[in-house]
Design an enzyme around this catalytic site. Structure first.
Site, PDB file in Angstrom:
ATOM      1  N   LEU A  70       0.943  -1.131   0.041  1.00  0.00           N
ATOM      2  CA  LEU A  70       0.153   0.053   0.111  1.00  0.00           C
ATOM      3  C   LEU A  70       1.048   1.164   0.093  1.00  0.00           C
ATOM      4  O   LEU A  70       1.769   1.254   0.707  1.00  0.00           O
ATOM      5  CB  LEU A  70      -0.995   0.060   1.345  1.00  0.00           C
ATOM      6  CG  LEU A  70      -2.124   0.878   1.340  1.00  0.00           C
ATOM      7  CD1 LEU A  70      -2.792   0.660   0.098  1.00  0.00           C
ATOM      8  CD2 LEU A  70      -3.088   0.659   2.625  1.00  0.00           C
ATOM      9  N   ASP A  71       0.776   2.147  -0.895  1.00  0.00           N
ATOM     10  CA  ASP A  71       1.710   3.237  -1.201  1.00  0.00           C
ATOM     11  C   ASP A  71       1.882   4.170   0.042  1.00  0.00           C
ATOM     12  O   ASP A  71       0.875   4.098   1.199  1.00  0.00           O
ATOM     13  CB  ASP A  71       1.271   4.225  -2.119  1.00  0.00           C
ATOM     14  CG  ASP A  71       1.124   3.592  -3.622  1.00  0.00           C
ATOM     15  OD1 ASP A  71       2.301   2.606  -3.951  1.00  0.00           O
ATOM     16  OD2 ASP A  71       0.365   3.747  -4.367  1.00  0.00           O
ATOM     17  N   TYR A  72       3.168   4.642   0.072  1.00  0.00           N
ATOM     18  CA  TYR A  72       3.555   5.449   1.353  1.00  0.00           C
ATOM     19  C   TYR A  72       2.349   6.495   1.659  1.00  0.00           C
ATOM     20  O   TYR A  72       1.933   6.648   2.729  1.00  0.00           O
ATOM     21  CB  TYR A  72       4.791   6.047   1.100  1.00  0.00           C
ATOM     22  CG  TYR A  72       5.352   7.048   1.998  1.00  0.00           C
ATOM     23  CD1 TYR A  72       5.809   6.502   3.232  1.00  0.00           C
ATOM     24  CD2 TYR A  72       5.397   8.360   1.609  1.00  0.00           C
ATOM     25  CE1 TYR A  72       6.231   7.657   4.067  1.00  0.00           C
ATOM     26  CE2 TYR A  72       5.796   9.330   2.752  1.00  0.00           C
ATOM     27  CZ  TYR A  72       6.362   8.891   3.880  1.00  0.00           C
ATOM     28  OH  TYR A  72       6.997   9.780   4.594  1.00  0.00           O
TER      29      TYR A  72
END
Length: 198
Positions: A43-45
């Site tokens: 899950l992206d930053y």
């Protein structure tokens, strides 16, 4: 070997891993789990929401195989008064850039929320501008290319301001706060992910 299964609500601006990078926060700053437990997928930053942590390699492999096409539901706040036409475009598929190549997204389900969904506040909050609406869209995908949702909303003219993964199959972050963790049993997680436990 004992198998562990956790679901977490990953906070905004936290790396999806337990090792830090520069001055960025990572999962170890928020969650204490056995040392062999890792996130499934990413899950992206700058995204938040549902993430599964486990040391069950079989579960990891099944979940990440494209042929299983698991439903992933995202709640997306976009910049500007999103139109029905834009939502229809998202549903039939749009062209996005993936690793330098044009890729046409698979059909998905998308709809505009009538009112703002109930979610924990983001820290820091999105930049609020009185004159520009920031509505929410629900998107249900069965694929997960790198930064796909953000690229899709940008392709139809409405950049993503806030992105929350709300659900994978029958597992949701309903009632969870940012930074919460919940342990699930093996049978329960396989059932909720519609997978067969081997």
């Amino acid at each position: 070997m004992a198998l562990y299964y956790y679901i977490i609500y990953k906070p905004y601006e936290v790396l999806t891993r337990f090792t830090p990078e520069g001055n960025k926060a990572c999962l170890a700053d928020y969650f204490k789990v056995p040392p062999d437990v890792y996130p499934v997928g990413r899950l992206d930053y700058d995204s938040e929401g549902l993430l599964i942590l486990t040391n069950d390699k079989a579960l990891n492999q099944q979940l990440l195989l494209p042929q299983h096409a698991h439903e992933r539901e995202y709640w997306v706040q976009v910049d500007g008064a999103v139109t029905r036409e834009a939502v229809q475009q998202l549903e039939v598929g749009v062209e996005i850039n993936v690793d330098g190549k044009l890729y046409r997204t698979k059909k998905c389900r998308a709809e505009i929320f009538d009112e703002e969904p109930l979610l924990p506040p983001r820290n820091p909050p999105i930049r609020f501008r009185k004159s520009i609406p920031a509505p929410w869209i629900k998107m249900v995908l069965q694929e997960g290319k790198n930064r796909q949702v953000r690229r899709m909303t940008a392709a139809v003219g409405f950049p993503t301001l806030r992105l929350v993964r709300y659900r994978i199959e029958l597992i949701t972050v309903a009632g969870m706060q940012s930074g919460d963790i919940m342990e699930l049993g093996r049978e329960e997680i396989y059932r909720k992910l519609k997978l067969k436990a081997r």
